[in-house]
Design an enzyme around this catalytic site. Structure first.
Site, PDB file in Angstrom:
ATOM      1  N   ALA A 240       4.942  10.763  -2.275  1.00 43.86           N
ATOM      2  CA  ALA A 240       6.236  10.259  -1.821  1.00 43.86           C
ATOM      3  C   ALA A 240       6.133   9.600  -0.448  1.00 43.86           C
ATOM      4  O   ALA A 240       5.073   9.570   0.182  1.00 43.86           O
ATOM      5  CB  ALA A 240       7.246  11.399  -1.800  1.00 43.86           C
ATOM      6  N   HIS A 241       7.273   9.089   0.017  1.00 46.60           N
ATOM      7  CA  HIS A 241       7.291   8.313   1.255  1.00 46.60           C
ATOM      8  C   HIS A 241       6.879   9.139   2.473  1.00 46.60           C
ATOM      9  O   HIS A 241       7.130  10.323   2.561  1.00 46.60           O
ATOM     10  CB  HIS A 241       8.669   7.681   1.485  1.00 46.60           C
ATOM     11  CG  HIS A 241       9.812   8.649   1.538  1.00 46.60           C
ATOM     12  ND1 HIS A 241      10.896   8.556   0.726  1.00 46.60           N
ATOM     13  CD2 HIS A 241      10.035   9.729   2.315  1.00 46.60           C
ATOM     14  CE1 HIS A 241      11.743   9.518   0.991  1.00 46.60           C
ATOM     15  NE2 HIS A 241      11.247  10.245   1.959  1.00 46.60           N
ATOM     16  N   ASN A 242       6.201   8.454   3.396  1.00 43.82           N
ATOM     17  CA  ASN A 242       5.786   8.988   4.704  1.00 43.82           C
ATOM     18  C   ASN A 242       4.684  10.030   4.624  1.00 43.82           C
ATOM     19  O   ASN A 242       4.377  10.678   5.625  1.00 43.82           O
ATOM     20  CB  ASN A 242       6.970   9.602   5.470  1.00 43.82           C
ATOM     21  CG  ASN A 242       8.071   8.621   5.759  1.00 43.82           C
ATOM     22  OD1 ASN A 242       7.878   7.408   5.674  1.00 43.82           O
ATOM     23  ND2 ASN A 242       9.238   9.118   6.085  1.00 43.82           N
TER      24      ASN A 242
END
Length: 333
Positions: A240-242
């Protein structure tokens, strides 16, 4: 800083033009041209701030901060947009300042794309403006390479892959059906309903990474999602993001890593491992198959279970439960 290879600025705009119906503190005519996280926003940036308690944002010289707090908590801001839901207000406001670059209509391979010697393209490949592909790279049929994407030398990409907002290193292998750089699951809500939070970061895949078939790696909201050198990811995994995935990480099929998680170098994730958001998985640790990781995992430890815990503790508890269950059965006979 927003990468101009992937995003274009639409501003500058005044704070009043950005939020014509909002309550504004400070200079409503202050010009805003970019967006950034609150702790790194500069004098031309928009950001949002949701303080924990009454913690002041004393270090940010942002042009405009969207916040529910009072002005004394952000003394260096040029202007404030006051909102009960700062994150959702930011999500509705930021698209007026920044837009993702799009494909040139009716052009399969944009003339501004740069292909080094020996690049091999399959049938139906689409390459966006100013993309760069290194010498000896192979791009499989019907793969889509977005504007500004950079792909390293000798990297091999399978069929029906989608890559956007990404920088890919040398000697990587990305198998069919994988999607890199799409927006992650960031959602904010207010009285008008849920709204997608803009993702303005990138995906960085370092050298010699393998990503299996039908995987997904989301780009960051502001920061980059990074997969480190020599990491090997099996089919059907999601990052997922980051997230920050270290060097030499092994990730078996169906693993899912939630947003803003950090995985240390040399960690191993068994099949169907799930990791909650904002966790830290220590270097050299092992997560046994189907573990649900809700806590940080120290370096070098082996965890397993649902929820996951150190393996010795898990096995002791399992043995105790088995003894209790056997005793209850024997008592009932």
């Amino acid at each position: 800083m927003i990468d101009p290879r992937f995003y274009e600025a639409l501003g500058p705009m005044t704070v009043r033009a950005l939020a014509p119906s909002a309550e504004i503190g400070g200079d409503a005519e202050r010009l805003v041209s970019g967006a950034a996280p609150a702790d790194r926003a500069g004098p031309s940036d928009l950001c949002y701030y949701e303080p924990k308690g009454a913690a002041p944002l004393t270090t940010s010289p942002a042009a405009c901060i969207i916040t529910a707090a009072q002005a004394h908590l952000a003394p260096n801001a040029g202007a404030l947009i006051l909102s009960d839901r700062p994150r959702s207000t930011f999500a509705r406001t930021a698209p007026a300042l920044i837009r993702a670059r799009s494909f040139t209509p009716d052009v399969a391979i944009d003339p501004s794309a740069q292909l080094e010697d020996g690049v091999r393209l399959g049938h139906g490949v689409v390459i966006g403006a100013h993309a760069r592909i290194g010498a000896g790279a192979e791009i499989g049929p019907h793969t889509v390479i977005g504007p500004g994407v950079a792909i390293g030398r000798r990297t091999r990409i399978g069929a029906n892959v989608s890559i956007a907002f990404s920088l890919i290193g040398d000697d990587c292998l990305i198998l069919s059906g994988t999607v890199l750089g799409e927006q992650g699951f960031g959602v904010a809500g207010d009285a008008s309903g849920p709204v997608d939070v803009p993702h303005l970061g990138r995906v960085i895949i370092q050298d010699r990474v393998t990503i299996g078939a039908n995987c997904t790696v989301d780009r960051g909201v502001f920061d980059d999602t990074v997969v480190g050198e020599d990491t090997k990811i099996d089919n059907l995994c999601h990052i997922a993001h980051n997230c920050q995935v270290g060097r030499g990480v092994l990730m078996a099929a169906f693993a899912g890593v939630s947003g803003s998680t950090v995985i240390g170098d040399g960690a191993t994730l068994g099949g169907r491992v799930g990791i909650a958001d904002h966790r830290r998985i220590g270097a050299g640790s092992t997560l046994a198959g189907a573990s649900a990781v809700m806590q940080d995992v120290p370096e070098g430890e082996v965890w397993m279970g649902y929820p996951a815990k150190p393996i010795r503790k898990f096995l002791r508890e399992t043995a105790w439960l088995n003894r209790k269950s056997a005793g209850a059965r024997n008592a009932g006979e």
